[in-house]
Design a protein around this motif. Structure first.
Motif, PDB file in Angstrom:
ATOM      1  N   THR A 222       0.819  -1.292  -0.099  1.00  0.00           N
ATOM      2  CA  THR A 222       0.035  -0.191   0.098  1.00  0.00           C
ATOM      3  C   THR A 222       0.812   1.329   0.103  1.00  0.00           C
TER       4      THR A 222
ATOM      5  N   ARG B  30       2.362   1.806  -3.301  1.00  0.00           N
ATOM      6  CA  ARG B  30       1.580   2.411  -4.244  1.00  0.00           C
ATOM      7  C   ARG B  30       1.381   3.665  -3.940  1.00  0.00           C
ATOM      8  N   GLY B  31       0.991   4.232  -2.918  1.00  0.00           N
ATOM      9  CA  GLY B  31       0.913   5.534  -2.565  1.00  0.00           C
ATOM     10  C   GLY B  31       2.103   6.475  -2.717  1.00  0.00           C
ATOM     11  N   GLU B  32       3.379   6.073  -2.268  1.00  0.00           N
ATOM     12  CA  GLU B  32       4.320   7.011  -2.454  1.00  0.00           C
ATOM     13  C   GLU B  32       5.382   6.995  -3.513  1.00  0.00           C
TER      14      GLU B  32
END
Ligand SMILES: Nc1ncnc2c1ncn2[C@@H]1O[C@H](COP(=O)(O)OP(=O)(O)OP(=O)(O)O)[C@@H](O)[C@H]1O
Ligand SMILES: [Mg+2]
Lengths: 258, 425
Positions: free
Chosen positions: B107, B110-112
């Motif tokens: 996660t 995916r976000g950073e």
């Protein structure tokens, strides 16, 4: 222009040595002579006396060990390889005892070969004319192995004369032929001489030498004698050359026609 | 030095014209000679023919195989990165350690990581037992993935559908089957919408994967894909070795994506500067590169072997030329006696050698082409390809061999004294 005369050929103290192992064979030991345009010379002498050695040097096929060979006053020793090739191709027509024709090509092609290297024009026409002169036009497309000895030698003569050389050199041209055929060959030379050709013939046989008007005898690499004879075949002064050729040398066709 | 401008202009022209006519003559003479010595010419040419045939065949097969491999590797997708939960050099991380990658890492990535376009967890089970009605298949690899996997790895479904995000979120028991399963379970596409059992759990078949073929020993179509969430539930122990695949925005951004993933994970795992990564990032474009390297090296080695065969062919030619020159020394003597220059003799023999070699080379190219086509017809053989440079190289080499090996005997012949050559025995 060099010393004194304007000879076609001039040999000055010519030596030729061969090295065989540690021994040195002196084939020519100081030959000096001069030959002029339109001479008809026989070179005679015992076997091993140096006749072929001398002819090879005259034909620029070999180089002398010592002495000078002047061809039209030009010292041959000074010439480059390609100049020599040019002389062999244009100024000299060499006839060998063993014919030396290319076995895989026709008589006509054989006759054309020197002109090819000399890059002459009208090769075919000249070759045909030369073959006609030796009376062999009907064999133009035959290969050497389809010709008799005499016919082969006539092809070789046609090859020698096609490019209109200054000199024809023939080393025992009749050596491999019977005397009748030999005489036929000599009659061709006679007619060429009558047309003005300079000819030098090496021979062992007196009856061959009789065709010539000068006989040089060698012995052990030296000139033993040099005699001029009355001309058996007069150089006719006036009529055209072709007429003489026909009159003097009955070529094959005539013989058949009779 | 004085210049004669007219000569300067005229000479090369005249030279060119005479050279052209001489060359034409030489080719003709050479052709006559070759024809006259048919038997010997054929034998000589044979060496070159064999050499060139082997060059062409070997190169084309290597090339064909290489293309096949490259396409295969490309078909896998090359702009993705695999992150494994083990240290670099460690094999499959079956240590007693705690798993180092978890779903929160994914996660976070995916976000950073702006240069990561797609990402999917990957939970792999080697040998599940699959049954459909009375049919049963064993040792089936099961891939637990998210729906993006099909895009990253280029595994589209060509019948039915791939599972979607909702299926993944809900850990639905849905499966997409590779084509080999149809054979193993003795069924056809009608299996879509039907149920199968994977290790005793009932799954709905929602789609079939497009055929991929086999790569090496592995049958790419012998696989089943299910949502990774379901995998985790079914095989909790496999979660230890959960890895993930991340796809860069494009091939040029793989480096950036790599760095971003590394930074994110190190931060999350609280690693100090001295500590090594506790995960291992594998790049696919690297395997493509190292594959290219292997391919080039093996091409080089094969090239070496092939040059040796060319050398052998060349020595055959040289031998033939030497024999031919010796045999024909008298002829050379005669040619020189009637006015041939050294250059003419040299050219005649050179031309002969080059014509023979080029002729042999052409036959070799044709044969090699035919052979590689023939090889391509074998079912387990990859389509061979004859690259133009191989043809050029083979022809160039054979003509070159002719020149190199023709020069020596031709030179030997050309420098002979006419009378020595004529009287040679
Ligand atoms: N290539 C050679 N190497 C060594 N000696 C040679 C060579 N050619 C000729 N000789 C020698 O030179 C001498 C002259 O030879 P040449 O061939 O000139 O004689 P010839 O007069 O032509 O003889 P024939 O009438 O037998 O043809 C001979 O003793 C011969 O052995
Ligand atoms: Mg002699």
């Amino acid at each position: 222009m060099t010393d004194g005369g304007d000879h076609l050929i001039e040999l000055v103290d010519l030596h030729k040595h061969y090295r065989v192992g540690t021994e040195i064979v002196r084939a020519l030991r100081g030959v000096s002579l001069a030959i002029d345009v339109n001479e008809y010379v026989a070179i005679m002498g015992q076997s091993g006396s140096g006749k072929s050695t001398m002819m090879n040097i005259l034909g620029c096929l070999d180089i002398p060990t010592k002495g000078n060979y002047l061809l039209r006053n030009q010292d041959v020793a000074r010439l480059s390889q390609s100049k020599l090739a040019r002389i062999r191709g244009r100024q000299i027509g060499f006839v060998f005892q063993s014919f030396e024709l290319l076995s895989r090509t026709t008589a006509l092609k054989n006759v054309q070969l020197p002109m090819l290297y000399a890059q002459m024009s009208n090769k075919k026409r000249r070759a045909v004319a030369a073959l006609e002169k030796v009376g062999l036009m009907d064999r133009a497309h035959h290969r050497p192995n389809q010709l008799s000895g005499g016919q082969k030698q006539r092809v070789a003569i046609a090859r020698a004369l096609a490019q209109e050389p200054d000199i024809i050199l023939a080393d025992e041209p009749t050596g491999n032929l019977d005397s009748q055929t030999g005489d036929d060959i000599m009659r061709i030379f006679d007619s060429l001489h009558a047309e003005g050709q300079t000819i030098i013939v090496v021979t062992h046989e007196e009856h061959i030498a009789e065709h010539c008007h000068r006989v040089i005898r060698l012995r052990d690499g030296l000139v033993m004698s040099d005699e001029r004879r009355g001309r058996r075949i007069p150089i006719a002064p006036l009529p055209g050359r072709a007429a003489i050729a026909e009159a003097v040398a009955p070529p094959m066709q005539n013989a058949i026609a009779v | 030095m004085r210049f004669h401008p007219i000569n300067i202009v005229r000479r090369p022209f005249r030279w060119a014209v005479s050279a052209a006519s001489r060359n034409a003559q030489n080719v003709a003479t050479a052709a006559v000679q070759i024809w006259a010595n048919k038997g010997r010419s054929v034998l000589t040419t044979l060496g070159i023919v064999i050499a060139v045939t082997s060059i062409i065949t070997v190169i084309s097969v290597v090339q064909g195989f290489g293309n096949y491999m490259t396409n295969m590797v490309r078909g896998y997708g090359t702009s993705f990165i695999v992150v494994h939960p083990w240290y670099e050099g460690e094999r499959h991380g079956h240590g007693m350690r705690e798993p180092t990658l978890d779903i929160h890492d994914i996660t976070a990535v995916r976000g950073e990581c702006p240069d990561v376009r797609r990402i999917t967890p990957f939970v792999f089970t080697h040998n599940a037992v699959v049954s459909y009605g009375r049919e049963k298949a064993e040792e089936i690899p099961i891939r637990g993935v998210a729906e993006e996997y099909q895009l990253i790895r280029n595994f589209p479904a060509d019948a039915g559908r791939f599972f979607g995000p909702v299926d993944v979120d809900n850990a639905e028991p849905v499966a997409v089957l590779g084509r080999t399963l149809l054979t193993l379970l003795e069924c056809d596409e009608s299996i879509i919408g039907d149920y199968i059992y994977i290790d005793d759990t009932r799954f709905l078949v929602v789609g079939l994967l497009a055929e991929k073929g086999s790569f090496g020993d592995g049958d790419q179509d012998k696989t089943i894909m299910i949502p990774y969430t379901r995998s985790i539930r079914m095989y909790p122990d496999r979660t230890r070795s959960m890895s993930f695949l991340a796809e860069a925005t494009d091939e040029d951004h793989i480096d950036a994506a790599y760095a971003q993933i590394q930074r994110t994970l190190r931060q999350r795992h609280g690693l100090t500067v001295e500590q090594p990564d506790d995960f291992y990032i594998e790049r696919q474009d690297q395997s493509l590169q190292s594959f290219e390297e292997i391919r080039n090296i093996s091409s080089g080695i094969l090239g070496g072997i092939v040059s040796i065969s060319l050398l052998v062919g060349g020595i055959g030619i040289m031998n033939m030329m030497l024999v031919s020159v010796t045999e024909r020394t008298a002829e050379i003597g005669l040619r020189k006696s009637i006015g041939a220059r050294r250059r003419d003799i040299l050219l005649q023999f050179l031309t002969e050698a080059v014509v023979l070699c080029t002729f042999g080379g052409l036959i070799g190219v044709a044969l090699g082409y035919g052979l590689s086509k023939l090889a391509s017809m074998h079912p387990s053989m990859v389509p061979a390809e004859v690259p133009w440079w191989a043809v050029a190289a083979a022809l160039g080499c054979s003509a070159g061999t002719g020149i190199v090996f023709g020069v020596i005997p031709a030179f030997k012949a050309a420098i002979l004294n006419p009378i020595d050559a004529l009287r040679h025995e």
